[in-house]
Write a protein that holds these residues in place. Structure first.
Motif, mmCIF file in Angstrom:
data_model
loop_
_atom_site.group_PDB
_atom_site.id
_atom_site.type_symbol
_atom_site.label_atom_id
_atom_site.label_comp_id
_atom_site.label_asym_id
_atom_site.label_seq_id
_atom_site.Cartn_x
_atom_site.Cartn_y
_atom_site.Cartn_z
ATOM 1 N N UNK A 101 3.080 1.712 -18.814
ATOM 2 C CA UNK A 101 4.364 2.368 -19.065
ATOM 3 C C UNK A 101 5.563 1.563 -18.571
ATOM 4 N N UNK A 102 5.388 0.674 -17.586
ATOM 5 C CA UNK A 102 6.500 -0.207 -17.240
ATOM 6 C C UNK A 102 6.828 -1.112 -18.431
ATOM 7 N N UNK A 103 5.794 -1.508 -19.162
ATOM 8 C CA UNK A 103 5.994 -2.335 -20.353
ATOM 9 C C UNK A 103 6.622 -1.524 -21.479
ATOM 10 N N UNK A 104 6.119 -0.296 -21.693
ATOM 11 C CA UNK A 104 6.618 0.545 -22.790
ATOM 12 C C UNK A 104 8.068 0.968 -22.596
ATOM 13 N N UNK A 105 8.466 1.188 -21.338
ATOM 14 C CA UNK A 105 9.803 1.723 -21.064
ATOM 15 C C UNK A 105 10.759 0.677 -20.485
ATOM 16 N N UNK A 106 10.308 -0.566 -20.369
ATOM 17 C CA UNK A 106 11.167 -1.647 -19.861
ATOM 18 C C UNK A 106 11.722 -1.345 -18.471
ATOM 19 N N UNK A 107 10.817 -1.056 -17.550
ATOM 20 C CA UNK A 107 11.181 -0.715 -16.175
ATOM 21 C C UNK A 107 10.343 -1.565 -15.225
ATOM 22 N N UNK A 108 10.978 -2.117 -14.202
ATOM 23 C CA UNK A 108 10.259 -2.846 -13.158
ATOM 24 C C UNK A 108 9.718 -1.855 -12.133
ATOM 25 N N UNK A 109 8.519 -2.118 -11.664
ATOM 26 C CA UNK A 109 7.919 -1.216 -10.679
ATOM 27 C C UNK A 109 7.079 -2.011 -9.687
ATOM 28 N N UNK A 110 7.186 -1.652 -8.425
ATOM 29 C CA UNK A 110 6.276 -2.220 -7.427
ATOM 30 C C UNK A 110 5.809 -1.096 -6.511
ATOM 31 N N UNK A 111 4.598 -1.251 -6.027
ATOM 32 C CA UNK A 111 4.062 -0.234 -5.119
ATOM 33 C C UNK A 111 3.076 -0.876 -4.159
ATOM 34 N N UNK A 112 2.906 -0.216 -3.042
ATOM 35 C CA UNK A 112 1.863 -0.627 -2.108
ATOM 36 C C UNK A 112 1.251 0.629 -1.510
ATOM 37 N N UNK A 113 -0.033 0.542 -1.276
ATOM 38 C CA UNK A 113 -0.728 1.669 -0.659
ATOM 39 C C UNK A 113 -0.359 1.723 0.812
ATOM 40 N N UNK A 114 -0.120 2.932 1.255
ATOM 41 C CA UNK A 114 0.329 3.118 2.634
ATOM 42 C C UNK A 114 -0.823 3.681 3.463
ATOM 43 N N UNK A 115 -1.302 2.854 4.351
ATOM 44 C CA UNK A 115 -2.326 3.288 5.297
ATOM 45 C C UNK A 115 -1.778 3.060 6.696
ATOM 46 N N UNK A 116 -1.835 4.065 7.552
ATOM 47 C CA UNK A 116 -1.263 3.926 8.891
ATOM 48 C C UNK A 116 -1.746 2.651 9.578
ATOM 49 N N UNK A 117 -0.809 1.910 10.144
ATOM 50 C CA UNK A 117 -1.146 0.678 10.849
ATOM 51 C C UNK A 117 -0.237 0.570 12.069
ATOM 52 N N UNK A 118 -0.558 1.364 13.050
ATOM 53 C CA UNK A 118 0.275 1.463 14.246
ATOM 54 C C UNK A 118 -0.174 0.457 15.305
ATOM 55 N N UNK A 119 0.759 0.086 16.146
ATOM 56 C CA UNK A 119 0.455 -0.801 17.264
ATOM 57 C C UNK A 119 -0.329 -0.022 18.321
ATOM 58 N N UNK A 120 -1.550 -0.501 18.619
ATOM 59 C CA UNK A 120 -2.410 0.195 19.579
ATOM 60 C C UNK A 120 -2.320 -0.376 20.989
ATOM 61 N N UNK A 121 -2.244 -1.706 21.063
ATOM 62 C CA UNK A 121 -2.307 -2.330 22.384
ATOM 63 C C UNK A 121 -1.676 -3.718 22.337
ATOM 64 N N UNK A 122 -1.082 -4.124 23.456
ATOM 65 C CA UNK A 122 -0.553 -5.473 23.611
ATOM 66 C C UNK A 122 -1.365 -6.166 24.704
ATOM 67 N N UNK A 123 -2.076 -7.225 24.328
ATOM 68 C CA UNK A 123 -2.995 -7.881 25.254
ATOM 69 C C UNK A 123 -2.443 -9.245 25.670
ATOM 70 N N UNK A 124 -2.354 -9.451 26.956
ATOM 71 C CA UNK A 124 -1.930 -10.736 27.509
ATOM 72 C C UNK A 124 -3.175 -11.606 27.673
#
Length: 271
Positions: A101-124
């Motif tokens: 449908x981006x081709x049929x309607x001449x519209x640009x589209x981008x997407x990315x799947x969103x999966x939680x990716x939080x900072x858990x720990x900072x290791x020295x």
């Protein structure tokens, strides 16, 4: 009903109909053609009178004396503000529809799947490296005490939010590296439309092309409709949350104001 109210109703019917016809086929709409598309009985001469008034008020434009009328850009903007629900989560069962449908309607589209990716720990690691351990992956930078303290303040924060925080305080190089962690799976469709937009607006393209193609803009923008505050005049961007093949996602669509976004999203989300 008072005469003024009847006139207002007729005007709204005429305006909405000309917008819909223009979106279907973006060429000037004549009074005779519009007459055949209206749900109310009205002469073409009366339509021309309404046309004249709406041109004077700036709602329509006429490029040549003998041509039909087209909606003004601000008219199209107001139309889409009413029609497109920015709080709606798009439910797309098959991602191949996006390509079709981006081709049929001449519209640009981008997407990315969103999966939680939080900072858990900072290791020295032996005062040589800092290991930023996220939920999905790890990220390594050279050790520094200020960075160690800095990142420990943001335990539990999404990597995309960390990118924006780093940019805000001037850590641009670090932000770019973190952004690679955040935007590993950007899906892009309708690239020809984006390139057409850029070729006609080179200054804008030089400023935004990288952020669009690497997905940074998806993290910057909140769900909503965007016009001249983001794009050249005559275009809109629709940024929304989505569920694509039952996975949480972020999605951005960009195109000219005259594209048929209503049908585009209807077909995308059709079961």
């Amino acid at each position: 009903m008072l005469k003024s109210e009847k006139m207002k109703d007729k005007k709204e019917v005429i305006l909405n109909t000309i917008i819909k016809e223009y979106i279907k086929n973006p060429i000037p709409v004549s009074s005779k053609y519009l007459q055949s598309k209206l749900d109310i009985k009205i002469s073409s001469a009366t339509i021309r009178n309404y046309f004249k008034k709406m041109v004077e008020e700036g709602e329509l434009e006429q490029f040549h004396i003998s041509s039909g009328r087209v909606p003004a850009l601000h008219t199209l903007k107001n139309y889409w503000k009413k029609k497109l629900d920015v709080n709606r989560e798009l439910n797309i069962e098959n991602s191949t529809k996006i390509k079709e449908f981006t081709k049929n309607y001449n519209i640009f589209c981008e997407f990315k799947f969103f999966e939680p990716n939080r900072l858990k720990e900072v290791i020295d690691h032996k005062n040589r490296f800092l290991i930023l351990e996220f939920e999905k992956n790890e990220f390594i930078i050279d050790y520094s005490e200020p960075f160690y303290r800095f990142f420990n303040e943001f335990i539990g924060v999404e990597v995309s939010d960390l990118v924006n925080i780093c940019k805000q305080i001037g850590l641009t190089t670090l932000a770019k590296k973190l952004n690679a962690v955040s935007n590993e799976d950007i899906n892009i469709e309708g690239i020809k439309e984006l390139l057409e937009l850029i070729s006609n607006n080179r200054e804008w393209g030089n400023r935004y092309i990288k952020d669009i193609l690497d997905g940074t803009i998806l993290d910057k923008l909140k769900p909503g409709l965007y016009f001249e505050e983001l794009l050249p005049k005559g275009y809109l961007a629709y940024n929304s949350n989505a569920k694509i093949e039952k996975r949480d996602a972020k999605m951005l669509c960009i195109g000219a104001l005259c594209r048929d976004y209503e049908s585009f999203f209807k077909n995308l989300t059709k079961e």
